[in-house]
Write a protein that holds these residues in place. Structure first.
Motif, mmCIF file in Angstrom:
data_model
loop_
_atom_site.group_PDB
_atom_site.id
_atom_site.type_symbol
_atom_site.label_atom_id
_atom_site.label_comp_id
_atom_site.label_asym_id
_atom_site.label_seq_id
_atom_site.Cartn_x
_atom_site.Cartn_y
_atom_site.Cartn_z
ATOM 1 N N LYS A 170 0.825 -1.205 0.000
ATOM 2 C CA LYS A 170 0.000 0.000 0.000
ATOM 3 C C LYS A 170 0.858 1.254 0.000
ATOM 4 O O LYS A 170 0.608 2.194 -0.762
ATOM 5 N N LYS A 171 1.864 1.303 0.859
ATOM 6 C CA LYS A 171 2.668 2.524 0.941
ATOM 7 C C LYS A 171 3.574 2.683 -0.277
ATOM 8 O O LYS A 171 3.951 3.812 -0.616
ATOM 9 N N MET A 172 3.908 1.588 -0.951
ATOM 10 C CA MET A 172 4.700 1.668 -2.167
ATOM 11 C C MET A 172 3.873 2.084 -3.375
ATOM 12 O O MET A 172 4.270 2.958 -4.150
ATOM 13 N N TRP A 173 2.706 1.421 -3.558
ATOM 14 C CA TRP A 173 1.959 1.574 -4.816
ATOM 15 C C TRP A 173 0.523 2.065 -4.652
ATOM 16 O O TRP A 173 -0.148 2.295 -5.645
ATOM 17 N N ASN A 174 0.043 2.191 -3.449
ATOM 18 C CA ASN A 174 -1.310 2.655 -3.169
ATOM 19 C C ASN A 174 -2.366 1.665 -3.643
ATOM 20 O O ASN A 174 -2.883 0.890 -2.855
ATOM 21 N N MET A 175 -2.703 1.679 -4.915
ATOM 22 C CA MET A 175 -3.773 0.818 -5.421
ATOM 23 C C MET A 175 -3.192 -0.513 -5.888
ATOM 24 O O MET A 175 -2.543 -0.586 -6.949
ATOM 25 N N VAL A 176 -3.394 -1.538 -5.072
ATOM 26 C CA VAL A 176 -2.891 -2.868 -5.394
ATOM 27 C C VAL A 176 -4.031 -3.868 -5.214
ATOM 28 O O VAL A 176 -4.972 -3.618 -4.457
ATOM 29 N N PRO A 177 -3.980 -5.006 -5.882
ATOM 30 C CA PRO A 177 -5.067 -5.989 -5.744
ATOM 31 C C PRO A 177 -5.012 -6.720 -4.410
ATOM 32 O O PRO A 177 -3.926 -7.078 -3.931
ATOM 33 N N TRP A 178 -6.176 -6.909 -3.812
ATOM 34 C CA TRP A 178 -6.274 -7.691 -2.582
ATOM 35 C C TRP A 178 -6.569 -9.137 -2.941
ATOM 36 O O TRP A 178 -7.558 -9.452 -3.597
ATOM 37 N N ASP A 193 -9.668 0.389 -2.615
ATOM 38 C CA ASP A 193 -8.760 0.760 -1.537
ATOM 39 C C ASP A 193 -8.656 -0.405 -0.552
ATOM 40 O O ASP A 193 -9.671 -0.899 -0.056
ATOM 41 N N ILE A 194 -7.450 -0.845 -0.253
ATOM 42 C CA ILE A 194 -7.291 -2.016 0.612
ATOM 43 C C ILE A 194 -7.058 -1.645 2.079
ATOM 44 O O ILE A 194 -6.865 -2.541 2.907
ATOM 45 N N TRP A 195 -7.099 -0.369 2.449
ATOM 46 C CA TRP A 195 -6.924 -0.019 3.859
ATOM 47 C C TRP A 195 -7.889 -0.767 4.787
ATOM 48 O O TRP A 195 -7.470 -1.256 5.852
ATOM 49 N N PRO A 196 -9.181 -0.888 4.437
ATOM 50 C CA PRO A 196 -10.070 -1.631 5.342
ATOM 51 C C PRO A 196 -9.637 -3.072 5.556
ATOM 52 O O PRO A 196 -9.772 -3.611 6.666
ATOM 53 N N GLU A 570 4.103 10.490 -5.246
ATOM 54 C CA GLU A 570 3.813 9.950 -3.911
ATOM 55 C C GLU A 570 3.836 8.430 -3.905
ATOM 56 O O GLU A 570 4.075 7.813 -2.868
ATOM 57 N N TYR A 571 3.581 7.834 -5.063
ATOM 58 C CA TYR A 571 3.600 6.371 -5.182
ATOM 59 C C TYR A 571 4.452 5.979 -6.375
ATOM 60 O O TYR A 571 4.593 6.729 -7.346
ATOM 61 N N TYR A 572 5.008 4.785 -6.276
ATOM 62 C CA TYR A 572 5.849 4.277 -7.351
ATOM 63 C C TYR A 572 4.979 3.678 -8.452
ATOM 64 O O TYR A 572 3.813 3.320 -8.220
ATOM 65 N N PRO A 573 5.521 3.559 -9.666
ATOM 66 C CA PRO A 573 4.723 2.988 -10.753
ATOM 67 C C PRO A 573 4.475 1.495 -10.563
ATOM 68 O O PRO A 573 5.365 0.760 -10.122
ATOM 69 N N ILE A 574 3.262 1.060 -10.901
ATOM 70 C CA ILE A 574 2.977 -0.378 -10.920
ATOM 71 C C ILE A 574 3.915 -1.029 -11.931
ATOM 72 O O ILE A 574 4.055 -0.555 -13.064
ATOM 73 N N THR A 590 -5.957 -6.355 -16.050
ATOM 74 C CA THR A 590 -6.797 -6.057 -14.877
ATOM 75 C C THR A 590 -6.118 -5.045 -13.964
ATOM 76 O O THR A 590 -6.791 -4.414 -13.143
ATOM 77 N N LEU A 591 -4.809 -4.891 -14.079
ATOM 78 C CA LEU A 591 -4.092 -3.898 -13.291
ATOM 79 C C LEU A 591 -4.031 -2.576 -14.036
ATOM 80 O O LEU A 591 -3.715 -2.551 -15.237
ATOM 81 N N LYS A 592 -4.302 -1.488 -13.333
ATOM 82 C CA LYS A 592 -4.230 -0.160 -13.911
ATOM 83 C C LYS A 592 -3.005 0.566 -13.353
ATOM 84 O O LYS A 592 -2.699 0.484 -12.167
ATOM 85 N N GLN A 593 -2.344 1.305 -14.244
ATOM 86 C CA GLN A 593 -1.146 2.033 -13.845
ATOM 87 C C GLN A 593 -1.500 3.223 -12.964
ATOM 88 O O GLN A 593 -2.575 3.808 -13.066
ATOM 89 N N ASN A 594 -0.587 3.568 -12.065
ATOM 90 C CA ASN A 594 -0.778 4.742 -11.223
ATOM 91 C C ASN A 594 -0.746 6.024 -12.053
ATOM 92 O O ASN A 594 -0.096 6.067 -13.106
ATOM 93 N N PRO A 595 -1.437 7.077 -11.605
ATOM 94 C CA PRO A 595 -1.492 8.317 -12.380
ATOM 95 C C PRO A 595 -0.111 8.898 -12.662
ATOM 96 O O PRO A 595 0.779 8.876 -11.796
ATOM 97 N N GLY A 596 0.076 9.383 -13.883
ATOM 98 C CA GLY A 596 1.297 10.075 -14.258
ATOM 99 C C GLY A 596 2.384 9.204 -14.837
ATOM 100 O O GLY A 596 3.413 9.711 -15.288
#
Length: 598
Positions: A170-178, A193-196, A570-574, A590-596
Motif C-alpha cells: 500500500k505505501k509503495m503503490w497505493n492501489m494494489v489488488p487484494w 482501496d485495501i486499507w479496510p 507519492e507512489y511508485y509505478p505499478i 486487470t491492473l491499472k497504472q498509477n497516475p502520471g
C-alpha cells in the motif's frame, strides 16, 4: 532467540510447500510449480507451523527475490526499504558511483518508468509473503484437530504478517489488488482501496494473538496493536491512532513479556548482541553463519551497504548518509534543540575533497549524539574498527559524499559471531526494525498533536530526546594506540554533544508541535527506511525533496536533475511486467497504472 531463520532450515526439504496449488498471486509470478506435495503432509499442526515459518521467512524478501522468483539483486527487495524509503527520502545517497546500479538513480530522482526492474522484484517478493500467509490460512481451515487457542494464535500470526505485507504494498503503490485465502482468480483488479482489509487483519491479530510467544521473533498482540495504530496514522485517523497508541504505551509488552520501554542506550538497538530488547515491537530476525554457506538470512538485501576501498568490509560503498542529514543533527549551543528551519545554514564540516593522508580537523560545534551512531564521519571512531579515515573508505566522494552508514555495521569484537562472510559482500545478524518503541512514541506524539494534547505530544518526544541525552550512550573512544587507523585525536572535540528536551514554548501551537515531531522522526529513525513514506503521508514530500535536491545537488552529483511532482511521485509505478501478466480473458489488463506513469 532468532527462531525463524534457524527453523527455516527444516523447510528446505519441503521446497514445494511454498508453492501449493491455488496459491495467490500466481499470475504475478508467472512461473510453473517447482514440485508437488500432498496437502495431507501440511494439514496438521506441525505442517501448518512450517507453513507459518515460511511466511515469516518471506519477511526478508531475499530467497525469492534472488532465486526462486528469478528476480534481480537481493537489494532490490531489501526489507528495510533502503532504496525506496531512505535514499528516495533524502537521508542517504545511493553511494558507490554512477555506473553501479544506475536504476537506483532513476528511482531517487523520480524519473524512472514502470519497466524499472527494481519495482518488479519488490512487488514479487512482497506478494510472495502474501501467498505464504494465505497458504497458512487455507490449510488451517482444513484442519479440525487444532485447539481453538492454537487456531487463534496461528491465524493471528498469519494475518499479522499478511497485514504487514499489504502495508508494504500500500505505501509503495497505493492501489494494489487484494488477494486472500478465499480468492479463486488471482487476476484481481487494483481498483479498490485495501486499507479496510489491512485494518481487519491487524484488528484480528490484536484480538486473537497472545501477549507473549514461546519464541521471541513471533508477533504478539501488542505488535499487532502498534501496527494497527500505524495503519490508522497513515490514513489520518488520528483519534483512533491516539487511543490505541495510548494503550500500547501503557500496557504493551514484547513477545518475551518485557514491558515496552526505551533501552537506556540508543546504540543498543543496532547491535546484534543487545537487540530483541524492551524496545523491540517487531523485528525481522537476522542470523549469521547459519550453516547454509550463504548470507540469505543475514540481511542479504543490505550487502552493498558497507564502507568500500581500504575498509575491513570489502564491499560495496552504497548507502551513504547525506550532508542534509548530517546537518540536521546540529543543535543550539544554549538550548540544545535542533534548528528546524535553517539547519543547512553553516553545515557540519566534512572532509569532502580531502584525501585520507591529508590533515583534517572535524567539526567541533554542538551536535545531537545520535549523529555518531547513525553516520560514520572522518575523525570519529567507527564502532570499534578504528577512526573513520575518510576518503579511502569512500568509493567516489563527488558522487555520493564523504559519509558512511553505521546502524547496519557489526562490531569488530563480535564479528566472528554476528557477521557472515559467506558471500562476496558481508552479511550481518543485526535485525531489521519494522517497528520499535521509539517509533511508537513518535507516532503517538503525532496523533496527540493532531487530535489530542500538545502537552502529551511533547512528553512523548522528550522521552525519546532524554534517552539520546544519556551520557552513558555517547560515542566512546574504542581505539587502542596500536591501531593503524588511530591518530585523529580531534575526535573528543568533534564529539561535542548538546541535546535537551523541548519546552512548552516550542509546543505552543499544533503547527509548531508537528514540525518538531516530524524533525524528531528524521533524527531518531534516520537510515531505517521510513523517511520517504513519512514525507508522503505528511503531504510535504514535494517541498522537502525539491529543497533537498537543490541543496544536496550543489555538493554531490548523484541527485542533480531530481524533481518531485505532487500527484504523481507519492507512489511508485505499478511494475509493467505485472500489468502485462494481468491480462483477462478478453486480453485486457486487470491492473491499472498509477497516475502520471506511462
Amino acid at each position: 532467540m532468532k527462531f525463524i531463520n534457524k527453523k527455516l532450515r527444516s523447510l528446505l526439504v519441503f521446497p514445494a510447500i511454498l508453492l501449493l496449488t491455488g496459491s495467490c498471486a500466481d499470475s504475478f509470478l508467472d512461473q510453473p510449480a517447482l514440485g508437488s506435495l500432498n496437502e495431507g503432509v501440511v494439514s496438521n499442526e506441525v505442517g501448518i507451523d512450517k507453513l507459518l515459518i515460511s511466511a515469516y521467512a518471506a519477511l526478508d524478501g531475499q530467497e525469492d527475490a534472488d532465486n526462486a522468483l528469478g528476480g534481480g539483486g537481493p537489494w532490490q527487495a531489501a526489507p528495510d526499504n533502503w532504496v525506496y524509503g531512505s535514499v528516495a527520502g533524502g537521508v542517504a545517497s545511493k553511494g558507490s558511483f554512477g555506473g553501479d546500479q544506475p536504476a537506483i538513480d532513476q528511482i531517487v530522482k523520480f524519473n524512472s518508468n514502470p519497466s524499472n526492474g527494481y519495482y518488479n522484484t519488490k512487488w514479487k517478493a512482497v506478494y510472495e509473503g502474501v501467498k505464504r500467509c494465505n497458504n497458512v490460512l487455507r490449510q488451517l481451515a482444513n484442519d479440525e484437530t487444532i485447539s481453538d487457542s492454537d487456531r487463534k494464535d496461528i491465524a493471528g500470526q498469519a494475518r499479522f504478517l499478511r497485514g504487514h505485507y499489504y502495508f508494504e504494498l500500500k505505501k509503495m503503490w497505493n492501489m494494489v489488488p487484494w488477494i486472500d485465502e478465499n480468492t479463486e482468480d488471482p487476476k484481481q483488479p487494483n481498483t479498490e482501496d485495501i486499507w479496510p482489509n489491512i485494518e481487519d487483519d491487524f484488528k484480528f491479530a490484536y484480538e486473537n494473538l497472545p501477549e507473549t510467544q514461546s519464541e521471541f521473533g513471533r508477533a504478539n498482540k501488542w505488535a499487532a496493536a502498534a501496527y494497527l495504530g500505524k495503519s490508522y496514522l497513515f490514513q489520518h485517523k488520528y483519534t483512533e491512532a491516539k487511543d490505541i497508541f495510548t494503550t500500547v504505551i501503557s500496557s504493551g509488552v514484547n513477545s518475551g513479556g518485557t514491558k515496552y520501554d526505551l533501552v537506556p542506550l540508543f546504540k543498543d538497538n543496532f547491535d546484534a548482541a543487545t537487540e530483541n530488547n524492551a524496545e523491540t515491537v517487531f523485528d525481522i530476525q537476522m542470523v549469521a553463519n547459519d550453516g547454509t554457506g550463504t548470507i540469505a538470512n543475514s540481511n542479504q538485501g543490505g550487502k552493498l551497504n558497507f564502507p568500500y576501498g581500504n575498509s575491513p568490509f570489502r564491499c560495496c560503498g552504497f548507502y551513504q548518509p547525506t550532508q542534509d542529514l548530517v546537518n540536521s543533527y546540529k543543535t543550539d549551543e544554549v538550548t540544545g534543540l535542533p534548528n528546524l528551519d535553517d539547519y543547512n545554514t553553516e553545515p557540519v564540516k566534512s572532509d569532502m575533497g580531502i584525501l585520507s593522508p591529508e590533515p583534517f580537523t572535524p567539526y567541533t560545534g554542538p551536535l545531537d549524539p545520535r549523529l555518531d551512531w547513525t553516520v560514520g564521519r572522518r575523525g570519529l571512531p567507527y564502532h570499534d574498527w578504528g577512526y573513520h579515515p575518510g576518503a579511502e573508505w569512500i568509493r567516489e566522494q563527488t558522487y555520493g559524499g564523504p559519509y558512511s552508514p553505521k546502524k547496519n555495521i557489526y562490531y569488530q569484537a563480535t564479528a566472528d559471531q554476528y557477521s557472515d562472510q559467506s558471500s562476496w559482500a558481508p552479511g550481518t545478524a543485526i535485525n531489521v526494525h519494522v517497528i520499535r518503541f521509539a517509533d511508537v512514541l513518535l507516532m503517538a506524539a503525532e496523533a496527540e498533536a493532531q487530535a489530542g494534547s500538545l502537552d502529551q505530544a511533547m512528553a512523548y518526544v522528550n522521552r525519546v530526546r532524554n534517552r539520546a541525552a544519556n551520557p552513558e550512550g555517547f560515542l566512546k573512544d574504542y581505539i587502542d594506540s596500536s591501531n593503524p587507523l588511530a591518530g585523529f585525536d580531534e575526535s573528543k572535540d568533534a564529539a561535542n554533544y548538546n541535546i535537551a528536551p523541548y519546552t512548552l514554548a516550542q509546543f505552543s501551537t499544533k503547527e509548531n508541535a508537528l514540525k518538531a515531531i516530524y524533525f524528531e522522526r528524521k533524527l531518531e529513525l534516520a537510515m531505517e527506511g521510513h523517511r520517504f513514506f513519512d514525507l508522503v503521508r505528511w503531504g510535504i514530500a514535494e517541498e522537502t525533496l525539491n529543497a533537498y535536491f537543490e541543496y544536496q545537488g550543489e555538493i554531490t552529483t548523484d541527485v542533480r536533475g531530481g524533481r518531485f511532482f505532487s500527484g504523481i511521485h507519492e507512489y511508485y509505478p505499478i511494475p509493467q511486467a505485472q500489468i502485462d501478466l494481468s491480462l483477462d480473458a478478453s486480453g485486457q489488463p486487470t491492473l491499472k497504472q498509477n497516475p502520471g506513469y506511462f
